[in-house]
Design an enzyme around this catalytic site. Structure first.
Site, mmCIF file in Angstrom:
data_model
loop_
_atom_site.group_PDB
_atom_site.id
_atom_site.type_symbol
_atom_site.label_atom_id
_atom_site.label_comp_id
_atom_site.label_asym_id
_atom_site.label_seq_id
_atom_site.Cartn_x
_atom_site.Cartn_y
_atom_site.Cartn_z
ATOM 1 N N LEU A 297 37.239 42.735 35.533
ATOM 2 C CA LEU A 297 35.990 43.573 35.335
ATOM 3 C C LEU A 297 36.344 44.956 35.756
ATOM 4 O O LEU A 297 37.196 45.307 36.703
ATOM 5 C CB LEU A 297 35.212 42.914 36.178
ATOM 6 C CG LEU A 297 34.749 41.433 35.794
ATOM 7 C CD1 LEU A 297 33.643 41.024 36.576
ATOM 8 C CD2 LEU A 297 34.415 41.242 34.385
ATOM 9 N N GLY A 337 40.533 34.534 40.508
ATOM 10 C CA GLY A 337 40.210 35.049 41.775
ATOM 11 C C GLY A 337 39.658 36.464 41.824
ATOM 12 O O GLY A 337 40.011 37.246 40.601
ATOM 13 N N GLY A 338 38.671 36.936 42.606
ATOM 14 C CA GLY A 338 38.035 38.017 42.559
ATOM 15 C C GLY A 338 37.513 38.283 41.164
ATOM 16 O O GLY A 338 36.612 37.592 40.933
ATOM 17 N N ASP A 339 37.799 39.221 40.536
ATOM 18 C CA ASP A 339 37.023 39.786 39.545
ATOM 19 C C ASP A 339 38.054 39.311 38.133
ATOM 20 O O ASP A 339 37.854 40.176 37.084
ATOM 21 C CB ASP A 339 36.388 41.104 39.336
ATOM 22 C CG ASP A 339 37.534 42.162 39.508
ATOM 23 O OD1 ASP A 339 38.631 41.875 39.820
ATOM 24 O OD2 ASP A 339 37.274 43.328 39.353
ATOM 25 N N GLU A 340 39.135 38.572 38.342
ATOM 26 C CA GLU A 340 39.966 38.316 37.198
ATOM 27 C C GLU A 340 39.764 36.943 36.552
ATOM 28 O O GLU A 340 39.499 36.079 37.295
ATOM 29 C CB GLU A 340 41.543 38.322 37.659
ATOM 30 C CG GLU A 340 42.124 39.646 37.756
ATOM 31 C CD GLU A 340 43.554 39.488 37.797
ATOM 32 O OE1 GLU A 340 44.457 40.226 37.270
ATOM 33 O OE2 GLU A 340 43.962 38.702 38.847
#
Length: 416
Positions: A297, A337-340
């Site tokens: 993102l 994970g995170g924005d992946e």
């Protein structure tokens, strides 16, 4: 069951008294006795049949005084008829009826009384005595023994039924005809009304609890109750005389817990998407031909910093929903994970992977509704297609490199 059989026997002996009484009256007529004798004999037999009918309907014996009056009436009939033979048949059935109706203390005096009457009255009246025929009245004791045996069988069956009813585990007893004989409270709590229950096996095929094969063990069933609620149960069947016992173990809570653990282990808690572990399992079943998209993102940190973490979470859920919608049902959309995010496209070639990447890129064109208002976010997308002999790690590395090239290309114009 035995209670019904005893009632059937009582009715049978009562019905047999009717033709026996009619034949007795005919017999009296054939012996050349007067019409008065025939009327007296017929009246006595009619009285006896009516008393037995009332006992059958009321379900209890007549008072003892009625037995004494019967003995007296038979004594008069024997004297008037002048022959013992015509009244022996009705007496037998009368005693047999009593043998399957009452207690031994009522039966013994009655048998003894009729034996005495059948011996003493003919002797006093000068009528021939038939000891063998009189001794046949003792068969009433054998009939009484049959009643006792049937009642004991009934008591044992009732005890077994009460034991099953008290069991804390769900138990259903099914007859050979498929009828439910017993369902204890634990079974009723698990299944609800059986006539409304639908059961399915592990393969989804309908299962009839009334027709489960004997000897089944560990058969897992999905039970859909009449109110639409669902339970899971393990079924075990045991063959018994004239039926089958179906034992059920409620495993609903256990299966729900296992499914929650399974979901927690292989799905992302925030978005509900498959996680990295499940993505790798899907790689193993994808074969050698597949495409991979990696999505990172753009602007996620800015939304988190300006609108808060709740807005960031809303954005991640919104992205998960949109990407899943444009990639199709065969694709696996996972959050790494995170924005992946990653997308596995089974069987996809270069053209299909690029079309899907373009569709994903387009879905970022509209604003996302997050806590704090509408927000815009973009996505850098890298695309790679597996080549023969490439491992999933190598394909992901290629997609990752393509994604960073895209990200750098987006930043250069902005820097310029």
């Amino acid at each position: 069951m035995s209670r019904d059989l005893l009632r059937t026997l009582r009715l049978s002996f009562l019905l047999c008294m009717l033709p026996a009484s009619l034949m007795s009256v005919v017999h009296v007529s054939l012996t050349g006795a007067s019409w008065f004798a025939a009327v007296v004999g017929g009246g006595v037999l009619t009285m006896v049949v009516l008393v037995r009918f009332l006992e059958y309907r009321l379900g209890r014996l007549a008072p003892i005084v009625v037995d004494l009056l019967e003995l007296a009436a038979f004594s008069v009939a024997i004297v008037v008829v002048g022959n013992l033979d015509p009244v022996l048949g009705p007496i037998y059935f009368l005693l047999f009826f009593r043998a399957v109706s009452g207690s031994l203390r009522r039966l013994v005096p009655m048998i003894v009384g009729y034996m005495v009457v059948s011996i003493v009255v003919p002797l006093v009246a000068g009528i021939g005595v038939q000891p063998g025929a009189t001794g046949g009245m003792l068969v009433g004791f054998l009939v009484y023994g049959m009643q006792v045996l049937l009642r004991r069988i009934e008591a044992q069956s009732r005890e077994r039924a009460e034991l099953l009813l008290r069991l804390p585990s769900p138990v259903i007893v099914v007859g050979d005809d498929g009828e439910i004989i017993l369902s204890n409270p634990a079974a009723a709590a698990l299944t609800g009304p059986l006539e409304q229950l639908r059961a399915y096996g592990g393969d989804g095929a309908p299962v009839d609890l009334r027709r489960l094969p004997a000897g089944s063990a560990g058969l897992e069933l999905r039970l859909v109750r009449g109110d639409g609620t669902v339970a899971r149960a393990l079924a075990e069947t045991v063959r018994v005389e004239n039926g089958t016992i179906v034992g059920l173990a409620d495993v609903t809570a256990q299966r729900d817990y296992e499914e929650r653990l399974q979901r927690a282990a292989f799905h992302d808690a925030l978005t509900g998407l498959p996680n990295r572990a499940l993505l790798w399992q899907r790689f193993e079943t994808a074969g050698e031909s597949y495409g991979v998209l990696l999505i990172d993102l753009d602007g996620f940190k800015a939304i988190n910093d300006t609108l808060g973490h709740q807005a960031g979470d809303d954005l991640l859920r919104g992205v998960a929903e949109r990407v899943s919608g444009v990639c199709g049902p065969d694709a696996t959309v996972a959050r790494l994970g995170g924005d992946e995010f990653a997308v596995l496209l089974p069987g996809a070639g270069v053209a299909e992977a690029e079309r899907t990447a373009e569709a994903v890129r387009s879905c970022f064109g509209e604003e996302f509704m997050v806590d704090g208002g509408p927000a815009r976010a973009g996505g850098s997308i890298g695309c790679a297609v597996a080549a023969p002999g490439q491992s999933p790690d190598e394909v992901l590395a290629a997609a990752d490199a393509a994604m960073y090239r895209t990200k750098r290309a987006i930043r250069r114009p902005a820097a310029a």
